[in-house]
Design an enzyme around this catalytic site. Structure first.
Site, PDB file in Angstrom:
ATOM      1  N   SER B 179      43.638  40.741  53.377  1.00  0.00           N
ATOM      2  CA  SER B 179      44.285  39.475  53.598  1.00  0.00           C
ATOM      3  C   SER B 179      43.878  38.920  54.950  1.00  0.00           C
ATOM      4  O   SER B 179      42.635  38.651  55.222  1.00  0.00           O
ATOM      5  CB  SER B 179      45.706  39.511  53.412  1.00  0.00           C
ATOM      6  OG  SER B 179      46.175  38.202  53.345  1.00  0.00           O
ATOM      7  N   ASP B 391      44.297  36.638  42.207  1.00  0.00           N
ATOM      8  CA  ASP B 391      45.153  36.112  43.316  1.00  0.00           C
ATOM      9  C   ASP B 391      44.780  34.606  43.658  1.00  0.00           C
ATOM     10  O   ASP B 391      43.361  34.279  43.669  1.00  0.00           O
ATOM     11  CB  ASP B 391      44.506  37.086  44.438  1.00  0.00           C
ATOM     12  CG  ASP B 391      44.787  36.485  45.728  1.00  0.00           C
ATOM     13  OD1 ASP B 391      45.989  35.831  45.864  1.00  0.00           O
ATOM     14  OD2 ASP B 391      44.223  36.861  46.982  1.00  0.00           O
ATOM     15  N   HIS B 447      46.604  39.520  44.999  1.00  0.00           N
ATOM     16  CA  HIS B 447      46.255  39.547  46.366  1.00  0.00           C
ATOM     17  C   HIS B 447      45.828  40.850  47.053  1.00  0.00           C
ATOM     18  O   HIS B 447      44.994  41.089  47.657  1.00  0.00           O
ATOM     19  CB  HIS B 447      47.299  38.729  47.208  1.00  0.00           C
ATOM     20  CG  HIS B 447      46.761  38.495  48.524  1.00  0.00           C
ATOM     21  ND1 HIS B 447      45.913  37.753  48.692  1.00  0.00           N
ATOM     22  CD2 HIS B 447      47.380  38.577  49.730  1.00  0.00           C
ATOM     23  CE1 HIS B 447      45.559  37.603  50.075  1.00  0.00           C
ATOM     24  NE2 HIS B 447      46.607  38.275  50.611  1.00  0.00           N
TER      25      HIS B 447
END
Lengths: 470, 470
Positions: B179, B391, B447
């Site tokens: 991320s 995601d 994600h």
């Protein structure tokens, strides 16, 4: 007419006996695998169709658990062609299903399905065409069938069934089904309306039809698998662009001399050959079978493919879970003599029950149904099309494409629809409110959407039957 | 140097005390919630960085369960910025996780994670930047940070950690994270290599870096959410075509005077506002919060959003399951005094542990990392980028797009990769074999891919660390 004139008592007796064999309705009070009496009304039976009722179509009829007198009557046709109505009943929308936790290979156990569509509708699950499930013919010729014969038999069945059950004549009637039934359901609906026009008895109260991931336009449906594979990240951008150019957007029945396109499709096939096409996110069960070729991959007879039960592993734990293993139980259950007795299956008629009969002598002679849809919409019938959006057998993008060609007026554009406050998919309503034509995606669902998202699909059908907003 | 000249015994003592407070390593033998002694080596501790070691960075170090001497050493940075390393450890790749079946809100229970990356690697889970997890500063000024400071602190930490653990100096070193760490991980890697060049001690054996659904190019990553929403069937074709035209392909920082584009984006937002952006197929947890506006929706601070635990339902059964409810346990566990004592958290330093600290005074001043990637590839480091393909926070199509701009040579084009005979996603290998740069999608993952597909991600990382084919 001639027959009637000839009919003296002995011939009448013979004909009556024949007729008798085509009429056998039994209420089933209990079923092996489900403790106690059934908490719903189940009737099974045969209805003879065709000349001399030589074709005996078997059905399961379940009354609505809400208000049988008011709720819709639905004729459900599972796809294939050749997939038993029992498969749709047990794995998709019927009142009972397998209890996997309590099932063994020697004693499959059943449980009630909280999301059965029979909570809000009376449903006839029909084993059609002949050769499917427990339906059979009294002569070999009757097994040679095609779409036209299949439609005619289903329509004849429905008329005879309603004559036997006149109490359902005033219920709103819907024809429904999924997958290959995209070809037959709209045509049965049209037969019903034309029959009404022609004054055939009984007059039916047809309100519309329902289709799930339906085969509608052979070419464009199967063609859409390539763009779908691209949308879902199964093939890379470059390959998709190359295939679009080289194949001129046509990915089936490709001319072998177009080497670039053939190469592209080979590359596409390499990317997707181990994907479970019925739901691209689920494990694929048929890894033990030989690799399919490009042409096989696009073969529609692979729709609803089903491994032979003999190929199933003996030790479930040692293998990756896959949905097809579940189908083992239905073979065991439907083959058991106690079950056949409970269902009142005629002895000696169908030796080996199979979920999907792939040896049917079936000619697909009607694979573009668009004009039938147009005609039915013109006649004012309600239509619900739902598509599990992770299905690569009949991808939702292909379905959306033919719906676009109908040139309907959008009354409410693409919007999220909800179950329990969650987005269950997207819906587009066409024509005026209450929408005549509704297209719905079911987020995360596969080819047979209610099998993957039972709660969501039940919410969808309940609202739609009740003319509520989706 | 000046300091050393001045350094007589009393000052030395003072400095030594200060230094002491920046050095506290403890082996943790057992943890509340997990019965018995830990079957792996866990060390926790603080390392001071910055002027006078005012910033105290907390870490969890787990030795490889295979061969600590030979297996790689990994510095893992969880994203946010501000998400605790403990979150990455417990929910993604660490050796223990919650046992939901045995957990209650009063007594969270742990279990071992069969797919912990520590089965094949030594991993330092670092609470960074300061203000994250159990890391803290001794003065307020140190809490004012940005990407540059965050990178410098992580690098300084690593140098000091390796000085304390010289036995790991010869292990292959990888910097890893997901991320938001897409912004910091490559820069820490570059700092390491530049430090080596400059002859800084200790010399580190950097082999490469690993990133999961990384933020790399703020504009193009967030921009890719609109095409992604189209790919995944969350917005209709017509709207996507309209937005492409009206917004000229730019969907963030849109000029308010471009009314058509603003309207299109409002329509896009309506379609996706109730979707769980971290995995579009999972239930969305924050339905109780007010509707977000278009601009909110594209706000990167919403990455790794986390509802306040106070908003969580008191009766789990009465609500649709959602992944965020799982995060409740980590709050309870990490707040318990017995746990803090077991982890040797300094009392009075961090009053309230939060999974993701969204009140950080953090300035994102470095949001295009492409050139750093180019530099590192030129320097010959191995790179693994994996993307959960469901995601919508950092969609894989955006990641693919910036990878394309690197103009690397493809050594093996997009192909399915397998776990247990099943397609686990698709991989593209760049540069010569063994691939220097590998891009991998994880089919069906969200994600934080290992949180959704632990088995597949473990197989991926094991093979990649061992230079095996993916």
């Amino acid at each position: 007419m001639k027959l009637r004139a000839l009919c003296g008592p002995p011939l009448c007796l013979l004909l009556c006996l024949l007729f008798q064999s085509g009429l056998s309705q039994t209420v089933v009070k209990s079923l092996p695998g489900l403790p106690g009496d059934l908490p719903f009304y189940l009737e099974t039976g045969y209805i003879g169709v065709g000349e001399l009722d030589d074709v005996q179509l078997f059905y399961y009829f379940v009354e609505s658990e809400r208000s049988p007198r008011d709720d819709p009557l639905v004729l459900w046709l599972t796809g294939g062609p050749g997939c038993s109505a029992l498969s749709g009943l047990i794995y998709e929308i019927g009142p009972f299903t397998f209890n996997y936790e309590k099932s063994t290979r020697f004693r499959p156990s059943l449980k009630l399905n909280d999301y059965s569509w029979t909570k809000v509708a009376n449903i006839i699950f029909l084993d059609q065409p002949v050769g499917t499930g427990f339906s059979y013919a009294n002569n070999w010729e009757s097994y040679n069938i095609n779409d036209n014969i299949s439609v005619a038999e289903s329509y004849e069945f429905l008329r005879k069934w309603l004559k036997l059950h006149p109490q359902f004549l005033s219920n709103p009637l819907y024809i429904a089904g999924d997958s290959y039934s995209g070809v037959t359901v709209p045509r049965v609906a049209l037969e019903v309306d034309k029959g009404n026009e022609a004054g055939l008895e009984p007059k039916m109260n047809l309100e519309g039809y329902v289709l799930g991931n339906p085969l509608t336009n052979y070419d464009s449906d199967l063609n859409s698998r390539v763009p779908f594979a691209h949308l879902k990240g199964l093939i890379p951008n470059e390959l998709y662009e190359s295939a679009k150019t080289d194949c001129n957007g046509k990915y089936i029945n490709v001319n072998e001399s177009n080497a670039d396109c053939v190469d592209d499709l080979k590359a596409v096939n390499l990317c997707v050959e181990n994907i479970d096409t019925a739901n691209i996110l689920e494990p694929n069960c048929v890894t033990q079978s030989p690799k399919s070729t490009v042409s096989d991959r696009w073969d529609p007879t692979l729709i609803n493919r089903d491994p032979s039960p003999l190929l199933l592993p003996t030790e479930r734990a040692s293998r990756v879970w896959c949905r097809n293993y579940n189908y083992l139980y239905i073979y065991i259950w439907a083959s058991a003599k106690v079950v056949r007795d409970a269902l009142h299956i005629r002895e000696g008629t169908v030796e080996k029950w199979v979920r999907c009969n792939k040896t049917l002598s079936y000619t697909s002679n009607f694979l573009v149904v668009i004009d039938i849809h147009k005609e039915l919409i013109k006649r004012g019938f309600r239509v619900l099309i739902y598509s599990g959006d992770h299905d690569m057998v009949i991808p939702y993008v292909g379905t959306q494409a033919w719906i676009d060609t109908l040139n309907l007026t959008i009354s409410e554009d693409w919007h999220a629809w909800f179950v329990d406050g969650q987005v269950a998919g997207y819906a587009t309503l066409y024509s005026s409110f209450p929408s005549l034509f509704t297209f719905v995606t079911v987020k995360g669902a596969g080819h047979t959407a209610p099998e993957y998202k039972p709660k969501e699909c039940f919410a969808l059908i309940s609202r739609w039957f009740d003319y509520l907003y989706i």
